[in-house]
Design an enzyme around this catalytic site. Structure first.
Site, PDB file in Angstrom:
ATOM      1  N   ARG A 155       0.852  -1.200   0.000  1.00 22.65           N
ATOM      2  CA  ARG A 155       0.000   0.000   0.000  1.00 22.65           C
ATOM      3  C   ARG A 155       0.883   1.243   0.000  1.00 22.65           C
ATOM      4  O   ARG A 155       1.795   1.374   0.813  1.00 22.65           O
ATOM      5  CB  ARG A 155      -0.920  -0.013   1.223  1.00 22.65           C
ATOM      6  CG  ARG A 155      -1.886   1.166   1.299  1.00 22.65           C
ATOM      7  CD  ARG A 155      -2.744   1.063   2.550  1.00 22.65           C
ATOM      8  NE  ARG A 155      -3.627  -0.088   2.496  1.00 22.65           N
ATOM      9  CZ  ARG A 155      -4.058  -0.757   3.573  1.00 22.65           C
ATOM     10  NH1 ARG A 155      -3.648  -0.399   4.780  1.00 22.65           N
ATOM     11  NH2 ARG A 155      -4.859  -1.785   3.441  1.00 22.65           N
ATOM     12  N   ARG A 175      -1.868   6.100  10.014  1.00 21.28           N
ATOM     13  CA  ARG A 175      -2.052   5.610   8.653  1.00 21.28           C
ATOM     14  C   ARG A 175      -2.066   6.775   7.660  1.00 21.28           C
ATOM     15  O   ARG A 175      -1.928   7.933   8.020  1.00 21.28           O
ATOM     16  CB  ARG A 175      -3.357   4.819   8.566  1.00 21.28           C
ATOM     17  CG  ARG A 175      -3.393   3.564   9.444  1.00 21.28           C
ATOM     18  CD  ARG A 175      -2.591   2.441   8.832  1.00 21.28           C
ATOM     19  NE  ARG A 175      -2.678   1.215   9.613  1.00 21.28           N
ATOM     20  CZ  ARG A 175      -3.568   0.234   9.413  1.00 21.28           C
ATOM     21  NH1 ARG A 175      -4.477   0.365   8.472  1.00 21.28           N
ATOM     22  NH2 ARG A 175      -3.557  -0.852  10.153  1.00 21.28           N
ATOM     23  N   LYS A 228      -4.015   1.006  14.961  1.00 24.37           N
ATOM     24  CA  LYS A 228      -3.932   1.988  13.887  1.00 24.37           C
ATOM     25  C   LYS A 228      -4.606   3.295  14.297  1.00 24.37           C
ATOM     26  O   LYS A 228      -5.528   3.310  15.117  1.00 24.37           O
ATOM     27  CB  LYS A 228      -4.572   1.435  12.609  1.00 24.37           C
ATOM     28  CG  LYS A 228      -6.039   1.036  12.762  1.00 24.37           C
ATOM     29  CD  LYS A 228      -6.513   0.315  11.520  1.00 24.37           C
ATOM     30  CE  LYS A 228      -7.920  -0.229  11.711  1.00 24.37           C
ATOM     31  NZ  LYS A 228      -8.364  -1.023  10.557  1.00 24.37           N
ATOM     32  N   LYS A 260      -6.089   6.899  12.430  1.00 23.68           N
ATOM     33  CA  LYS A 260      -6.432   7.476  11.137  1.00 23.68           C
ATOM     34  C   LYS A 260      -6.754   8.963  11.280  1.00 23.68           C
ATOM     35  O   LYS A 260      -7.530   9.357  12.149  1.00 23.68           O
ATOM     36  CB  LYS A 260      -7.616   6.734  10.519  1.00 23.68           C
ATOM     37  CG  LYS A 260      -7.307   5.263  10.244  1.00 23.68           C
ATOM     38  CD  LYS A 260      -8.474   4.534   9.611  1.00 23.68           C
ATOM     39  CE  LYS A 260      -8.104   3.094   9.264  1.00 23.68           C
ATOM     40  NZ  LYS A 260      -9.218   2.364   8.619  1.00 23.68           N
ATOM     41  N   CYS A 279     -14.851  -3.137  -0.398  1.00 22.72           N
ATOM     42  CA  CYS A 279     -13.470  -3.508  -0.087  1.00 22.72           C
ATOM     43  C   CYS A 279     -13.029  -4.613  -1.049  1.00 22.72           C
ATOM     44  O   CYS A 279     -13.809  -5.135  -1.834  1.00 22.72           O
ATOM     45  CB  CYS A 279     -13.359  -3.977   1.360  1.00 22.72           C
ATOM     46  SG  CYS A 279     -14.106  -5.598   1.667  1.00 22.72           S
ATOM     47  N   CYS A 333      -7.786 -11.029   0.509  1.00 20.94           N
ATOM     48  CA  CYS A 333      -7.801 -10.624   1.914  1.00 20.94           C
ATOM     49  C   CYS A 333      -8.030 -11.829   2.819  1.00 20.94           C
ATOM     50  O   CYS A 333      -9.012 -12.564   2.665  1.00 20.94           O
ATOM     51  CB  CYS A 333      -8.879  -9.575   2.168  1.00 20.94           C
ATOM     52  SG  CYS A 333      -8.959  -9.046   3.902  1.00 20.94           S
ATOM     53  N   CYS A 371     -16.087  -8.638   5.489  1.00 22.65           N
ATOM     54  CA  CYS A 371     -16.029  -9.002   6.901  1.00 22.65           C
ATOM     55  C   CYS A 371     -16.508  -7.800   7.706  1.00 22.65           C
ATOM     56  O   CYS A 371     -16.792  -6.737   7.139  1.00 22.65           O
ATOM     57  CB  CYS A 371     -14.607  -9.416   7.292  1.00 22.65           C
ATOM     58  SG  CYS A 371     -13.471  -8.027   7.546  1.00 22.65           S
ATOM     59  N   CYS A 415     -13.693  -1.736   6.228  1.00 29.81           N
ATOM     60  CA  CYS A 415     -12.748  -0.938   5.443  1.00 29.81           C
ATOM     61  C   CYS A 415     -13.433  -0.003   4.455  1.00 29.81           C
ATOM     62  O   CYS A 415     -12.897   1.056   4.134  1.00 29.81           O
ATOM     63  CB  CYS A 415     -11.782  -1.861   4.705  1.00 29.81           C
ATOM     64  SG  CYS A 415     -10.640  -2.734   5.796  1.00 29.81           S
TER      65      CYS A 415
END
Length: 574
Positions: A85, A154, A218, A220, A439, A445, A484, A488
């Site tokens: 990424r 991130r 994480k 953001k 996503c 994934c 899931c 995301c």
């Protein structure tokens, strides 16, 4: 930067760190044994716990789940590959950078690029032996993958609004500064990927802010310019809402504690919308980043990772306590929040002219996938445009792409290339399709339990047929799907949200806010396509018949009692 004398809450002594915290603490500032693992030729994977450390370097180890069972039958290891990424603050890049991404994708990533929901790019299916080539190729055009994943800050988002170009440019510059300021300072990245010699820091610790254990999870950050909430600012751990008068930036309202992730069957995990706590002048952005992040660094849960996001810290400590802790670390008091207004969180598709007279074309990229498809050579078309374009590109938070800063005399040339490669047809479709987002999910994934990117276009087509019957094809409705519950694609603030539970089975959520201001509510659990379309058919029919003038679909779903209104994240699972 905030000193490290308060790195951990006293309720969490260092000898009670969770396994991931211990791993970070012993990783030699994210070096681990990654370099040695890259040289291991007997496996396409990275051995041991280094796979977790590599996330801090912007890399996820994955495998092709479409062929996992077949390889197991053949007694072969899974088809391990990596997702890389890119760190791309605000989603802005030059044509030269686009051409390098295109080159790397064709050489090492299966001739495909993916625009993400956080305004950047992902390479998929990269072999371990090609990781250095990808990362060094990015360096050639001043790009990297630092901190694109992992327990750190991130990729920083920023509003894409070409009609406010001067204001956008100023906000983007601050987003870029925040990204460069907040990434880890360890030399591990340069040593492992660029082959540089290890040198000690000139003075003080190698990580003056993050220490040895970085963030609990994480973190953001995003910058948004009202009235378009394109970055979904309420889904950010730290959001800066621009306050401007007559196009002149004065400062930002600060919002804290947003986050989408949750776990099915775990009622103590939930999505949360960020809370606005005050206003700061524009020259205090970096200080505010340090203050807010350091509170989470010092008090976030370092034992239970499922409860380690900033939203849980805020709800556990209380919003007033958290605000006071942030103000204690600032050199100035927060001012009262200033008025602002959002009207949508979508993109304006097609042509727009900025205040400086330059043209901008927003191209819809379905679920962010850039490849050469049977019906349209998207990868080739964008390469041709990048070779001719003298402006910039901008990735939107909705997985679309703006060909930006086009000189008026160059517009016919861009239009000709769009037509030659049949790209303008990608902007056609219903209001639902224009506001759809998914996503990646299967097959790459490892967390996905159901399809998302590969299935949502088909499901949207079936919902479009229902909308057409009721004369609602043009109605803008946000729909988002993930494979899931981690969220995301930010499904929990969509008017229609779907999260995967098992192959072909999804939770269905209704009632999110049109501009991201409200969480939705689950109305069907573990449901198949027939049940989903059946319920949506009823809601759409009633919406067409009984809606108020200008009433949004999510608002109607609540008013008509198809979904209960969720006023606070902690009650999302009630």
């Amino acid at each position: 930067m905030m000193p490290l004398d308060r790195r951990h809450d006293l309720s969490q002594p260092l000898d009670r760190l969770g396994p991931d915290e211990t791993l970070k603490d012993r990783s030699d500032q994210l070096r681990g044994t990654i370099a040695a693992g890259l040289e291991e030729e007997l496996t396409a994977a990275v051995p041991g716990d280094d796979v977790k450390l590599m996330k801090f370097h912007g890399l996820y180890q994955q495998d092709d789940r479409d062929i996992r069972d077949e390889r197991r039958r053949q007694k072969l290891e899974p088809a391990y590959r990596f997702m890389a990424r890119v760190r791309l603050p605000g989603g802005v890049l030059s044509p030269g950078q686009w051409l390098k991404l295109d080159e790397l994708a064709r050489a090492h990533a299966g001739e495909t690029l993916r625009l993400t929901t956080r305004q950047t790019f992902q390479f998929h299916r990269v072999h371990k032996r090609n990781l250095r080539a990808v990362i060094q190729g990015l360096r050639d055009v001043v790009l990297d993958t630092k901190a694109a994943c992992g327990d750190d800050s991130r990729g920083v988002m920023a509003s894409i609004n070409p009609e406010l170009s001067a204001l956008h440019a100023e906000v983007y510059a601050l987003a870029k500064q925040a990204s460069d300021h907040a990434i880890p300072k360890t030399g591990a990245y340069r040593e492992i990927w660029y082959g540089e010699e290890r040198t000690g820091p000139s003075a003080g610790p190698e990580e003056p802010f993050y220490g040895r254990t970085y963030m609990p999870r994480k973190f953001k950050i995003g910058f948004v310019i009202p009235p378009i909430n394109d970055i979904d600012v309420y889904a950010q751990d730290l959001g800066f809402i621009a306050i401007a008068t007559k196009g002149r930036l004065e400062g930002f309202n600060v919002a804290i504690g947003g986050g989408m992730g949750r776990t099915d069957q775990a009622p103590d995990t939930y999505p949360r919308l960020a809370s606005v706590i005050g206003f700061i002048p524009k020259d205090k952005v970096l200080e505010a980043c340090d203050a807010v992040m350091s509170v989470q660094r010092d008090y976030g849960d370092r034992v239970d990772r499922s409860h380690a996001r900033f939203k849980y810290t805020i709800d556990n400590k209380g919003l007033d306590w958290t605000k006071a802790a942030i103000e204690d670390r600032l050199s100035f008091p927060l001012e009262p929040a200033r008025p602002y207004r959002f009207v949508s969180n979508g993109d304006k598709i097609g042509w727009a002219r900025g205040e400086n007279g330059r043209e901008h074309f927003t191209l819809r990229v379905e679920n962010g996938r850039v490849s050469n498809f049977e019906h349209v050579a998207l990868l080739d078309g964008l390469r041709a445009i990048a070779r001719a374009h003298s402006g910039m590109f901008r990735v939107t938070p909705n997985q679309n792409l703006i060909i930006a800063d086009i000189e008026p005399q160059d517009r016919p040339m861009i239009e000709s290339l769009l037509k030659e490669y049949r790209l303008t047809g990608l902007n056609e479709g219903s209001g639902l399709r224009r506001n759809a987002m998914a996503c990646v999910a299967l097959p790459t994934c490892g967390l996905a339990m159901a399809e998302s990117e590969r299935y949502l276009p088909t499901l949207v087509g079936k919902i479009e047929a229902i909308l057409a019957v009721h004369g609602l094809s043009g109605e803008p409705i946000t729909i988002r799907m993930t494979g899931c519950p981690n969220g995301c694609a930010r499904p929990y603030i969509a008017e229609i949200g779907l999260t995967g539970r098992a192959p072909g089975k999804y939770n269905l959520y209704l009632g999110g806010g049109f501009h991201g201001q409200r969480l939705n509510k689950m109305v069907l659990e573990n449901a198949g396509e027939q049940a989903i379309l059946g319920l949506l058919g009823k809601v759409i029919a009633d919406f067409a018949r009984d809606r108020f003038p200008d009433e949004r679909f999510g608002d109607f779903a609540i008013r008509a009692r198809y979904a209960a209104e969720v006023k606070e994240g902690r009650h999302f699972n009630d």
